[in-house]
Design a protein around this motif. Sequence first.
Motif, PDB file in Angstrom:
ATOM      1  N   LEU A   1       0.823  -1.209   0.000  1.00 37.21           N
ATOM      2  CA  LEU A   1       0.000   0.000   0.000  1.00 37.21           C
ATOM      3  C   LEU A   1       0.857   1.259   0.000  1.00 37.21           C
ATOM      4  O   LEU A   1       0.564   2.237  -0.690  1.00 37.21           O
ATOM      5  CB  LEU A   1      -0.931   0.011   1.211  1.00 37.21           C
ATOM      6  CG  LEU A   1      -2.097  -0.954   1.162  1.00 37.21           C
ATOM      7  CD1 LEU A   1      -2.843  -0.959   2.494  1.00 37.21           C
ATOM      8  CD2 LEU A   1      -3.039  -0.589   0.036  1.00 37.21           C
ATOM      9  N   ILE A   2       1.927   1.234   0.772  1.00 34.91           N
ATOM     10  CA  ILE A   2       2.788   2.408   0.866  1.00 34.91           C
ATOM     11  C   ILE A   2       3.567   2.630  -0.424  1.00 34.91           C
ATOM     12  O   ILE A   2       3.760   3.760  -0.866  1.00 34.91           O
ATOM     13  CB  ILE A   2       3.753   2.256   2.064  1.00 34.91           C
ATOM     14  CG1 ILE A   2       2.956   2.364   3.360  1.00 34.91           C
ATOM     15  CG2 ILE A   2       4.862   3.287   2.025  1.00 34.91           C
ATOM     16  CD1 ILE A   2       3.743   2.020   4.596  1.00 34.91           C
ATOM     17  N   SER A   3       4.013   1.568  -1.077  1.00 36.22           N
ATOM     18  CA  SER A   3       4.853   1.702  -2.262  1.00 36.22           C
ATOM     19  C   SER A   3       4.059   1.937  -3.547  1.00 36.22           C
ATOM     20  O   SER A   3       4.636   2.262  -4.567  1.00 36.22           O
ATOM     21  CB  SER A   3       5.732   0.465  -2.425  1.00 36.22           C
ATOM     22  OG  SER A   3       4.924  -0.668  -2.659  1.00 36.22           O
ATOM     23  N   THR A   4       2.732   1.781  -3.497  1.00 40.04           N
ATOM     24  CA  THR A   4       1.908   2.005  -4.683  1.00 40.04           C
ATOM     25  C   THR A   4       1.608   3.499  -4.810  1.00 40.04           C
ATOM     26  O   THR A   4       1.094   4.101  -3.873  1.00 40.04           O
ATOM     27  CB  THR A   4       0.583   1.234  -4.575  1.00 40.04           C
ATOM     28  OG1 THR A   4       0.887  -0.151  -4.372  1.00 40.04           O
ATOM     29  CG2 THR A   4      -0.255   1.387  -5.833  1.00 40.04           C
ATOM     30  N   PRO A   5       1.927   4.117  -5.959  1.00 42.02           N
ATOM     31  CA  PRO A   5       1.638   5.550  -6.104  1.00 42.02           C
ATOM     32  C   PRO A   5       0.136   5.801  -6.167  1.00 42.02           C
ATOM     33  O   PRO A   5      -0.631   4.925  -6.551  1.00 42.02           O
ATOM     34  CB  PRO A   5       2.312   5.917  -7.425  1.00 42.02           C
ATOM     35  CG  PRO A   5       2.470   4.647  -8.158  1.00 42.02           C
ATOM     36  CD  PRO A   5       2.561   3.554  -7.130  1.00 42.02           C
TER      37      PRO A   5
END
Length: 55
Positions: A32-36
């Motif tokens: 979730l954090i790494s998805t733009p």
Amino acid sequence: MSATESKGRPLPFAVAGVSMRDLLAAGEAAALISTPPRAPEPEFAEPVEEHREAA
């Protein structure tokens, strides 16, 4: 020597004390954090004309 004894190398097991649930939750959080963020949807400049009723 039995097949389960180590030969000086650590066995490839998960780290003790970390549950599979915690590992899966950490992976999900990382995804979730790494998805733009999604790009905003384009706004249409011209409004769509309404269909007129047949005479």
